[in-house]
Design an enzyme around this catalytic site. Sequence first.
Site, PDB file in Angstrom:
ATOM      1  N   GLY A 162       0.553  -1.661   0.242  1.00 47.45           N
ATOM      2  CA  GLY A 162       0.063  -0.021   0.158  1.00 47.45           C
ATOM      3  C   GLY A 162       0.719   1.133  -0.262  1.00 47.45           C
ATOM      4  O   GLY A 162       0.508   2.441  -0.348  1.00 47.45           O
TER       5      GLY A 162
ATOM      6  N   ASP B 112       0.080  -5.516   3.783  1.00 47.83           N
ATOM      7  CA  ASP B 112       0.339  -4.616   4.162  1.00 47.83           C
ATOM      8  C   ASP B 112      -0.423  -4.382   5.757  1.00 47.83           C
ATOM      9  O   ASP B 112      -1.219  -4.807   6.050  1.00 47.83           O
ATOM     10  CB  ASP B 112       0.004  -3.381   3.494  1.00 47.83           C
ATOM     11  CG  ASP B 112       0.346  -1.956   3.606  1.00 47.83           C
ATOM     12  OD1 ASP B 112       1.342  -1.365   2.775  1.00 47.83           O
ATOM     13  OD2 ASP B 112       0.276  -1.057   4.561  1.00 47.83           O
TER      14      ASP B 112
ATOM     15  N   GLU C 188      -3.956  -0.396   6.486  1.00 46.12           N
ATOM     16  CA  GLU C 188      -5.626  -0.846   5.332  1.00 46.12           C
ATOM     17  C   GLU C 188      -6.182   0.332   5.207  1.00 46.12           C
ATOM     18  O   GLU C 188      -6.584  -0.280   3.890  1.00 46.12           O
ATOM     19  CB  GLU C 188      -6.166  -1.504   6.778  1.00 46.12           C
ATOM     20  CG  GLU C 188      -7.772  -0.362   7.737  1.00 46.12           C
ATOM     21  CD  GLU C 188      -6.295  -0.017   9.013  1.00 46.12           C
ATOM     22  OE1 GLU C 188      -7.234   0.562   9.856  1.00 46.12           O
ATOM     23  OE2 GLU C 188      -5.214  -0.139   9.574  1.00 46.12           O
TER      24      GLU C 188
ATOM     25  N   SER D 126       1.358  -7.711   9.814  1.00 51.19           N
ATOM     26  CA  SER D 126       2.857  -6.828   9.642  1.00 51.19           C
ATOM     27  C   SER D 126       3.739  -8.061   9.659  1.00 51.19           C
ATOM     28  O   SER D 126       3.758  -8.946   9.762  1.00 51.19           O
ATOM     29  CB  SER D 126       2.982  -6.699  11.805  1.00 51.19           C
ATOM     30  OG  SER D 126       4.906  -7.106  11.646  1.00 51.19           O
TER      31      SER D 126
ATOM     32  N   LYS E 124      21.340   4.413   1.247  1.00 52.32           N
ATOM     33  CA  LYS E 124      21.411   5.399   2.694  1.00 52.32           C
ATOM     34  C   LYS E 124      22.570   4.067   3.554  1.00 52.32           C
ATOM     35  O   LYS E 124      23.008   4.119   4.537  1.00 52.32           O
ATOM     36  CB  LYS E 124      19.924   5.753   3.485  1.00 52.32           C
ATOM     37  CG  LYS E 124      19.964   7.276   2.831  1.00 52.32           C
ATOM     38  CD  LYS E 124      18.495   7.254   3.742  1.00 52.32           C
ATOM     39  CE  LYS E 124      17.930   8.924   3.276  1.00 52.32           C
ATOM     40  NZ  LYS E 124      17.577   8.926   2.049  1.00 52.32           N
TER      41      LYS E 124
ATOM     42  N   ASN F 105      16.650   8.884  -3.540  1.00 55.70           N
ATOM     43  CA  ASN F 105      15.480   9.216  -3.421  1.00 55.70           C
ATOM     44  C   ASN F 105      14.355   9.514  -4.196  1.00 55.70           C
ATOM     45  O   ASN F 105      14.174   9.188  -5.515  1.00 55.70           O
ATOM     46  CB  ASN F 105      15.705  10.785  -2.688  1.00 55.70           C
ATOM     47  CG  ASN F 105      16.672  10.852  -1.368  1.00 55.70           C
ATOM     48  OD1 ASN F 105      15.671  10.763  -0.376  1.00 55.70           O
ATOM     49  ND2 ASN F 105      17.602  11.217  -1.876  1.00 55.70           N
TER      50      ASN F 105
ATOM     51  N   THR G 187      17.531  21.597   5.328  1.00 60.54           N
ATOM     52  CA  THR G 187      18.362  21.495   6.171  1.00 60.54           C
ATOM     53  C   THR G 187      20.504  22.224   5.994  1.00 60.54           C
ATOM     54  O   THR G 187      20.291  22.552   7.041  1.00 60.54           O
ATOM     55  CB  THR G 187      18.820  19.780   6.537  1.00 60.54           C
ATOM     56  OG1 THR G 187      18.820  19.280   5.389  1.00 60.54           O
ATOM     57  CG2 THR G 187      17.388  18.805   7.242  1.00 60.54           C
TER      58      THR G 187
END
Length: 623
Positions: free
Chosen positions: A300, A323, A326, A351, A419, A456, A481
């Site tokens: 989802g 997912d 919901e 989960s 990352k 990203n 930032t």
Amino acid sequence: MSEMTAFDKRKKIVRVICLLFVDAFMIILSAMLALLIRFDFSPAAATVYVTNLYIYLPFFVVMSIGIFVPMKLYNSLWEFASIAEMLHIVYATTAVALLQTFAIVIGLLDLPLSYPILNWLFLSALILASRFSYRLLRNSKGRDHRKDKKQKRTMLIGAGDAGMLVLREFQTSVNSENLVVCVVDDNAQKRGSYLRNVKICGTRKDIVRLAVEYDIEEIVFAIPTASTRDRKEILSYCQQSGCKLKILPGIFQLANGEVSVQKIRDVDILDLLGRDSVQVDMSEISQMLYDKVVLVTGGGGSIGSELCRQIAKHDPKQLIIFDIYENNAYEIQQELRRALPQLNLVTLIGSVRDTERINSVFKQYRPQVIFHAAAHKHVPLMEDSPNEAIKNNVFGTYHVAKAAAVYNAETFVLISTDKAVNPTNIMGASKRICEMIVQMMANSSSTKFVAVRFGNVLGSNGSVIPLFKKQIEEGGPVTVTHPDIIRFFMTIPEAVSLVLQAGVYADRGEIFVLDMGEPVRIDDLARNLIRLSGFEPDIDIEVKYTGLRPGEKLFEEMLMNEEGLRTTANELIHIGQPLELNDTSFAKQLVKLEKACNQNSGEVFAMVADIVPTYKKKTAVQK
């Protein structure tokens, strides 16, 4: 609706009847003029033929109209008449002249042999004049209508086919609010020429100067064939002008005949990224997914839902959306049911942290291809909840991967991130451990385990673009930032196509990496978005620097120093060579880490650092 249809039919019938009367008059007039011209406007000399012509005229009218009908002279929309309609008229009048010539030659008509040629000239001219006069009147009314409202002085970029079509519509459409006063094109040979009476004044490098010289309010980019890098450079010049920007969507709009004022859209931030889209082999992807049971965890989410959309198009035997949230699962479920009602779709809530739930799903549905997109990904939030990041990312991945191996799935694809390379935050470190799990599982299972690493994703949940747009809507400030922070970017469809292609190339624990081109400064991204929204950075909307957040670094990397790089059949997709890994030692570390996380231990940072040597926790906020 039925009354409107009846009215339209009556209107069309009246229009055709009027055209028939006009054409009949023009046929008679051209016949008389042809005979008079033949005898130098001497009625006495033409007397011998005039009587015959009066007899022939009804036949000429019927014959000519009989030819005009199949040539669509009564079905065309003459307010939009162009070369094609003109040719239809010429073909029709030529057919009339040929029949008249044939009739004269075999003795059916007693007229001079030169008469059909003269009649053809007059008939063509008169019919063309009658048809195109309507378009001229319409254009004149359109210009008068546009004079009544303020028009934006506009620069058009592109003097090709698309530019010509856009300019024509700007000049003729009553809905147009644009007055094109200059055209820009990089073809030096076109400079100084005119496109529909508008001068081509220069190239991309002249955009800023011309915007001032011609007092431009809006710039329209109409080069749908331009490469991504050219588009980025040209639009960057446009931005410097301070004018509002609009863009023609793409070359397929031309192919479909959809170029119109309504199709021109505002320039999007994607237009400024400057990297060509990733291309993948759809036939290979289809072969991998066709008639297979496919499971998407986190189906989802922004990446997961796009995975589901693209997978659904390749006729899987069954698509399973899994997912924990919901609302997202329901949304993609309903979208796919509307778009592909024949799709065998299963939507499950649960989960990936729940081992029993995962095993029950695999036992019941036996998925053959798994795309694991379920993860916590917000860097600052995970710094404050490190145990949750490890539970969900690391052990959620471990549970799904082990189930894939136990139930003999064909392929398991992990969604990773840049990352994970030399991570400075717990989220990135958790994803690096996930990559290590994939490598370990690949060493002990017949299932093909791979990871896909990319930067990203524009428009995904938590990405900077939606945040910046919201801040701009609220009047600012837009928060960045650090002025020097850079990131690699890609679109959601690109990310998903890479993931699917990686599934095709999957073998033994590889990490697939996308060549994402040049990185983008977030500060530039924010300022460009402010300009595209019609504001000036630091004047209308403030750009505020907040300092790096915990775990954040100035730049991301796609490969660690130890990883080699191999190419694939797709030149934009590379393979990072898996690092050496002691599976036994790593498995023991995972057991200890899981126990610590379940106890919400404060030692998780240190334990993760032991597992991932390249992880260097960053706590100081740099400004």
